[in-house]
Design an enzyme around this catalytic site. Structure first.
Site, PDB file in Angstrom:
ATOM      1  N   CYS A  23       5.213   4.985   9.000  1.00 23.68           N
ATOM      2  CA  CYS A  23       5.885   4.204   7.960  1.00 23.68           C
ATOM      3  C   CYS A  23       7.353   4.559   7.738  1.00 23.68           C
ATOM      4  O   CYS A  23       8.205   3.674   7.726  1.00 23.68           O
ATOM      5  CB  CYS A  23       5.128   4.339   6.639  1.00 23.68           C
ATOM      6  SG  CYS A  23       3.509   3.530   6.652  1.00 23.68           S
ATOM      7  N   GLY A  48       8.775  11.392  10.177  1.00 22.92           N
ATOM      8  CA  GLY A  48       8.213  10.586  11.253  1.00 22.92           C
ATOM      9  C   GLY A  48       6.970   9.892  10.774  1.00 22.92           C
ATOM     10  O   GLY A  48       6.820   9.602   9.587  1.00 22.92           O
ATOM     11  N   GLU A  98       0.859  -1.195   0.000  1.00 24.23           N
ATOM     12  CA  GLU A  98       0.000   0.000   0.000  1.00 24.23           C
ATOM     13  C   GLU A  98       0.890   1.239   0.000  1.00 24.23           C
ATOM     14  O   GLU A  98       1.998   1.227   0.517  1.00 24.23           O
ATOM     15  CB  GLU A  98      -0.949  -0.014   1.204  1.00 24.23           C
ATOM     16  CG  GLU A  98      -0.306  -0.240   2.572  1.00 24.23           C
ATOM     17  CD  GLU A  98       0.249   1.025   3.188  1.00 24.23           C
ATOM     18  OE1 GLU A  98      -0.082   2.119   2.683  1.00 24.23           O
ATOM     19  OE2 GLU A  98       1.023   0.928   4.145  1.00 24.23           O
TER      20      GLU A  98
END
Length: 392
Positions: free
Chosen positions: A257, A254, A145
């Site tokens: 992911c 940050g 994704e």
């Protein structure tokens, strides 16, 4: 192209919900999650996360969608099970913790061995091939994704590309499932082996982290020498090879992911000589050190932290860059107060949470925020932020 399929999404976070709602426009979708509160909200057509499109689709669109905490009910008749459970980075092992994904795979294999499992969770390179061999099964497909928190459904409705980690007829059918609910037409689709698909995800996020780190370092240089950061970035980004995107300075990359994916990529290829990727991680630490030093030069008695969330429009502050700034400031013995309406309780990181924004503004000598807000316009003289373009 298909009749109505039964699709289960395991994990009702932003990845699971955005995929489930996308497919619930055309198919029967069940969301499985262990948190009863999330399930109750979803069955009342309310979103448990902050995402404008998810909220809108749940409340206004005709969807064949429901949620449950019963895994047997969720899995037993499913044609597809989309796995979207968290895989947090474990600093002890230098690897993603894939236990939640493995648990779903085992449950589905026991309850409904004929279901095709689609792994959307981010996993180490080689995970899909290894677990298929280990369990002696072949009904797992990895499909990465590329979603933004707070805009996850929008990104599924308008995807940049669809990557399917298998080259087969069933992979082509899976690609159609993602395409048929989308608004965007002529979506690029790429079929690869599972290991290459896993690498695509990690390298994509690592490149984005590198880009964030580059423009942050540019900003550190400009601020140190009294240069106009915005003018420099505007001039640099007019080059079409560079592009005018993902270039807004911040307190560091940050979110959920980028930090973990960059570290996982380093762990996956630790035997390969590299300088650039390891430098990205170091550059992010250096940026937080730089920001902290700039703040402390003001000699504040009280530093006010306005919002912990990483991005505007998000309700998540996992691995938010401002958390690293808070730790560094507190190590120097400076008092920190926090304004974050999403958190209940009286303290966070052993720092007081101030509920009233006006009182928060009055108590703080300097207010730091990763992303600016109109709520701070009346105290802009005491606000420190590197948000130049008012975007993420």
């Amino acid at each position: 192209m298909f009749g109505t399929l039964k699709i289960t999404v395991s994990g009702a976070g932003y990845v699971g919900l955005s995929n489930g709602i996308l497919m619930a426009q055309n198919h029967e979708v069940v969301a499985f999650d262990t948190h009863q509160k999330k399930v109750d909200l979803l069955n009342d057509k309310l979103s448990p996360i902050e995402d404008k499109e998810i909220e809108n689709y749940l409340s206004t669109k005709i969807l064949n969608f429901r949620a449950t905490t019963n895994k047997y009910e969720a899995y037993k008749n499913a044609n597809y099970v989309i796995i979207a459970t968290p895989t947090n980075y474990d600093p002890g092992s230098n690897y993603f913790d894939t236990s939640s994904v493995e648990a779903v795979i085992r449950d589905v294999t026991e309850i409904n061995p004929n279901a095709i499992m689609v792994v959307k969770s981010t996993v180490p390179v080689g995970f899909t091939k290894t677990i298929k061999e280990h369990l002696g099964i072949n009904n797992i497909i990895f499909s990465p994704e590329f979603l933004r928190e707070g805009r996850a459904l929008y990104d599924n409705l308008h995807p940049s590309r669809i990557i399917i980690g298998e080259c087969s007829e069933r992979a082509e059918r899976l690609a159609v499932l993602f395409q048929e609910g989308a608004i965007k037409q002529n979506i690029p689709v790429l079929f690869t082996d599972s290991t290459e698909a896993e690498a695509i995800k990690l390298f994509s996020n690592t490149y984005l982290a590198m880009r964030v780190a580059f423009f942050n370092e540019l900003d550190s240089y400009a601020e140190s020498f009294g240069l106009n950061t915005r003018q420099i970035i505007d001039g640099v980004c007019l080059d079409p090879r560079i592009g005018n995107y993902y270039n807004n300075p911040s307190f560091g990359y940050g979110g959920y992911c980028l930090p973990k994916d960059t570290k996982q990529l380093l762990a996956n290829y630790q035997s390969v000589p590299n300088k650039l990727i390891s430098a990205i991680v170091d550059a992010n630490r250096t940026r937080k050190d730089f920001i902290t030093n700039v703040i402390l030069k003001h000699r504040p008695q009280v530093v006010g932290v306005y919002r912990l969330i990483m991005k505007s429009g998000s309700d998540n502050f996992r691995d938010s860059s401002i958390l690293g700034i808070i730790k560094r400031i507190k190590k120097k013995g400076v008092k920190v107060i926090i304004y974050e309406p999403l958190i209940s309780g009286d303290t966070f990181f052993n720092s007081p949470l101030e509920r009233e924004l006006a009182i928060f503004k009055g108590k703080a000598d300097i207010i730091i925020t990763n992303r600016m807000s109109e709520e701070l316009n009346d105290v802009v003289d005491k606000v420190y932020s590197r948000d130049l373009f008012k975007c993420d």
